[in-house]
Motif scaffolding. Structure first.
Motif, PDB file in Angstrom:
ATOM      1  N   LEU A   7     -15.722  10.015   2.851  1.00  0.00           N
ATOM      2  CA  LEU A   7     -14.612  10.412   1.994  1.00  0.00           C
ATOM      3  C   LEU A   7     -14.804  11.849   1.556  1.00  0.00           C
ATOM      4  O   LEU A   7     -15.921  12.311   1.368  1.00  0.00           O
ATOM      5  N   ALA A   8     -13.709  12.548   1.360  1.00  0.00           N
ATOM      6  CA  ALA A   8     -13.766  13.931   0.908  1.00  0.00           C
ATOM      7  C   ALA A   8     -14.286  13.997  -0.519  1.00  0.00           C
ATOM      8  O   ALA A   8     -14.117  13.055  -1.296  1.00  0.00           O
ATOM      9  N   ALA A   9     -14.914  15.107  -0.865  1.00  0.00           N
ATOM     10  CA  ALA A   9     -15.376  15.306  -2.237  1.00  0.00           C
ATOM     11  C   ALA A   9     -14.191  15.166  -3.182  1.00  0.00           C
ATOM     12  O   ALA A   9     -13.105  15.651  -2.908  1.00  0.00           O
ATOM     13  N   GLY A  10     -14.395  14.466  -4.282  1.00  0.00           N
ATOM     14  CA  GLY A  10     -13.328  14.251  -5.254  1.00  0.00           C
ATOM     15  C   GLY A  10     -12.460  13.051  -4.956  1.00  0.00           C
ATOM     16  O   GLY A  10     -11.526  12.766  -5.679  1.00  0.00           O
ATOM     17  N   ALA A  11     -12.747  12.331  -3.890  1.00  0.00           N
ATOM     18  CA  ALA A  11     -11.957  11.149  -3.566  1.00  0.00           C
ATOM     19  C   ALA A  11     -12.094  10.131  -4.687  1.00  0.00           C
ATOM     20  O   ALA A  11     -13.135  10.023  -5.324  1.00  0.00           O
ATOM     21  N   ALA A  12     -11.038   9.364  -4.945  1.00  0.00           N
ATOM     22  CA  ALA A  12     -11.001   8.461  -6.085  1.00  0.00           C
ATOM     23  C   ALA A  12     -11.797   7.181  -5.886  1.00  0.00           C
ATOM     24  O   ALA A  12     -12.277   6.604  -6.837  1.00  0.00           O
ATOM     25  N   CYS A  13     -11.935   6.707  -4.664  1.00  0.00           N
ATOM     26  CA  CYS A  13     -12.586   5.422  -4.433  1.00  0.00           C
ATOM     27  C   CYS A  13     -14.102   5.594  -4.427  1.00  0.00           C
ATOM     28  O   CYS A  13     -14.645   6.336  -3.623  1.00  0.00           O
ATOM     29  N   ALA A  14     -14.793   4.913  -5.332  1.00  0.00           N
ATOM     30  CA  ALA A  14     -16.247   4.980  -5.381  1.00  0.00           C
ATOM     31  C   ALA A  14     -16.841   3.583  -5.392  1.00  0.00           C
ATOM     32  O   ALA A  14     -17.916   3.364  -5.893  1.00  0.00           O
ATOM     33  N   VAL A  15     -16.119   2.620  -4.845  1.00  0.00           N
ATOM     34  CA  VAL A  15     -16.579   1.240  -4.815  1.00  0.00           C
ATOM     35  C   VAL A  15     -17.686   1.111  -3.778  1.00  0.00           C
ATOM     36  O   VAL A  15     -17.545   1.535  -2.642  1.00  0.00           O
ATOM     37  N   ARG A  16     -18.797   0.555  -4.170  1.00  0.00           N
ATOM     38  CA  ARG A  16     -19.911   0.340  -3.242  1.00  0.00           C
ATOM     39  C   ARG A  16     -19.644  -0.923  -2.416  1.00  0.00           C
ATOM     40  O   ARG A  16     -19.158  -1.915  -2.941  1.00  0.00           O
ATOM     41  N   GLY A  17     -19.950  -0.871  -1.141  1.00  0.00           N
ATOM     42  CA  GLY A  17     -19.793  -2.050  -0.306  1.00  0.00           C
ATOM     43  C   GLY A  17     -18.384  -2.263   0.199  1.00  0.00           C
ATOM     44  O   GLY A  17     -18.076  -3.298   0.759  1.00  0.00           O
ATOM     45  N   GLY A  18     -17.491  -1.309   0.014  1.00  0.00           N
ATOM     46  CA  GLY A  18     -16.135  -1.408   0.545  1.00  0.00           C
ATOM     47  C   GLY A  18     -15.108  -1.750  -0.498  1.00  0.00           C
ATOM     48  O   GLY A  18     -15.358  -2.498  -1.418  1.00  0.00           O
ATOM     49  N   CYS A  19     -13.963  -1.172  -0.315  1.00  0.00           N
ATOM     50  CA  CYS A  19     -12.829  -1.419  -1.198  1.00  0.00           C
ATOM     51  C   CYS A  19     -12.100  -2.659  -0.705  1.00  0.00           C
ATOM     52  O   CYS A  19     -11.865  -2.801   0.496  1.00  0.00           O
ATOM     53  N   ILE A  20     -11.707  -3.560  -1.599  1.00  0.00           N
ATOM     54  CA  ILE A  20     -11.059  -4.788  -1.155  1.00  0.00           C
ATOM     55  C   ILE A  20      -9.619  -4.565  -0.753  1.00  0.00           C
ATOM     56  O   ILE A  20      -9.024  -5.426  -0.140  1.00  0.00           O
ATOM     57  N   ALA A  21      -9.047  -3.426  -1.095  1.00  0.00           N
ATOM     58  CA  ALA A  21      -7.629  -3.239  -0.815  1.00  0.00           C
ATOM     59  C   ALA A  21      -7.318  -2.104   0.139  1.00  0.00           C
ATOM     60  O   ALA A  21      -6.212  -2.012   0.605  1.00  0.00           O
ATOM     61  N   CYS A  22      -8.238  -1.219   0.438  1.00  0.00           N
ATOM     62  CA  CYS A  22      -7.879  -0.091   1.303  1.00  0.00           C
ATOM     63  C   CYS A  22      -8.873   0.134   2.422  1.00  0.00           C
ATOM     64  O   CYS A  22      -9.055   1.236   2.883  1.00  0.00           O
ATOM     65  N   GLY A  23      -9.494  -0.908   2.895  1.00  0.00           N
ATOM     66  CA  GLY A  23     -10.477  -0.778   3.959  1.00  0.00           C
ATOM     67  C   GLY A  23      -9.878  -0.678   5.351  1.00  0.00           C
ATOM     68  O   GLY A  23     -10.553  -0.930   6.328  1.00  0.00           O
ATOM     69  N   GLY A  24      -8.603  -0.322   5.469  1.00  0.00           N
ATOM     70  CA  GLY A  24      -7.982  -0.178   6.767  1.00  0.00           C
ATOM     71  C   GLY A  24      -7.379  -1.461   7.299  1.00  0.00           C
ATOM     72  O   GLY A  24      -6.796  -1.476   8.366  1.00  0.00           O
ATOM     73  N   VAL A  25      -7.530  -2.543   6.592  1.00  0.00           N
ATOM     74  CA  VAL A  25      -6.949  -3.824   6.984  1.00  0.00           C
ATOM     75  C   VAL A  25      -6.296  -4.447   5.757  1.00  0.00           C
ATOM     76  O   VAL A  25      -6.610  -4.101   4.627  1.00  0.00           O
ATOM     77  N   ALA A  26      -5.397  -5.378   6.001  1.00  0.00           N
ATOM     78  CA  ALA A  26      -4.772  -6.103   4.899  1.00  0.00           C
ATOM     79  C   ALA A  26      -5.579  -7.366   4.621  1.00  0.00           C
ATOM     80  O   ALA A  26      -6.176  -7.937   5.530  1.00  0.00           O
ATOM     81  N   GLY A  27      -5.593  -7.793   3.366  1.00  0.00           N
ATOM     82  CA  GLY A  27      -6.326  -8.990   3.002  1.00  0.00           C
ATOM     83  C   GLY A  27      -5.554  -9.846   2.020  1.00  0.00           C
ATOM     84  O   GLY A  27      -4.737  -9.337   1.246  1.00  0.00           O
ATOM     85  N   PRO A  28      -5.795 -11.152   2.015  1.00  0.00           N
ATOM     86  CA  PRO A  28      -5.117 -12.053   1.087  1.00  0.00           C
ATOM     87  C   PRO A  28      -5.756 -11.992  -0.296  1.00  0.00           C
ATOM     88  O   PRO A  28      -6.979 -12.047  -0.426  1.00  0.00           O
ATOM     89  N   LEU A  29      -4.925 -11.867  -1.331  1.00  0.00           N
ATOM     90  CA  LEU A  29      -5.386 -11.853  -2.713  1.00  0.00           C
ATOM     91  C   LEU A  29      -4.546 -12.826  -3.520  1.00  0.00           C
ATOM     92  O   LEU A  29      -3.402 -13.119  -3.176  1.00  0.00           O
ATOM     93  N   THR A  30      -5.112 -13.304  -4.625  1.00  0.00           N
ATOM     94  CA  THR A  30      -4.407 -14.207  -5.532  1.00  0.00           C
ATOM     95  C   THR A  30      -4.063 -13.458  -6.802  1.00  0.00           C
ATOM     96  O   THR A  30      -4.903 -12.784  -7.390  1.00  0.00           O
ATOM     97  N   VAL A  31      -2.802 -13.592  -7.233  1.00  0.00           N
ATOM     98  CA  VAL A  31      -2.333 -12.933  -8.452  1.00  0.00           C
ATOM     99  C   VAL A  31      -2.935 -13.629  -9.670  1.00  0.00           C
ATOM    100  O   VAL A  31      -2.860 -14.845  -9.808  1.00  0.00           O
ATOM    101  N   LEU A  32      -3.536 -12.827 -10.552  1.00  0.00           N
ATOM    102  CA  LEU A  32      -4.098 -13.343 -11.802  1.00  0.00           C
ATOM    103  C   LEU A  32      -3.158 -13.116 -12.973  1.00  0.00           C
ATOM    104  O   LEU A  32      -3.054 -13.940 -13.870  1.00  0.00           O
ATOM    105  N   GLY A  33      -2.493 -11.967 -12.986  1.00  0.00           N
ATOM    106  CA  GLY A  33      -1.600 -11.616 -14.080  1.00  0.00           C
ATOM    107  C   GLY A  33      -0.673 -10.507 -13.635  1.00  0.00           C
ATOM    108  O   GLY A  33      -0.941  -9.809 -12.655  1.00  0.00           O
ATOM    109  N   VAL A  34       0.431 -10.337 -14.360  1.00  0.00           N
ATOM    110  CA  VAL A  34       1.456  -9.366 -13.991  1.00  0.00           C
ATOM    111  C   VAL A  34       1.718  -8.426 -15.156  1.00  0.00           C
ATOM    112  O   VAL A  34       1.773  -8.850 -16.310  1.00  0.00           O
TER     113      VAL A  34
END
Length: 80
Positions: A7-34
């Protein structure tokens, strides 16, 4: 904060072990609240993300959505 490898310097994502929503694929999630047009969602491993839901319309806790890049792109049926 230092950038994740690949990632470029200053990039917003700093999640270790991969981001659950932007890893280049779509994934199923369950809504907890709106909150307006966003929903707090959880994946099967217990990780949570705030997800935009404008593309799929109103959602409610318990709904399942397919998410890519923190955007719900489809609703999932009970078997999805």
């Amino acid at each position: 904060m230092t950038a994740e490898p690949g990632l470029a310097a200053g990039a917003a994502c700093a999640v270790r072990g991969g981001c659950i929503a932007c890893g280049g694929v779509a994934g199923p999630l369950t809504v907890l609240g709106v909150a307006g047009s966003d929903a707090r969602c959880r994946d099967g491993e217990g990780r949570e993300e705030l997800v935009a839901t404008e593309l799929v319309g109103p959602v409610a806790p318990g709904d399942r959505v397919l998410v890519h890049a923190r955007v719900a792109i489809a609703r999932l049926g009970e078997d999805g």
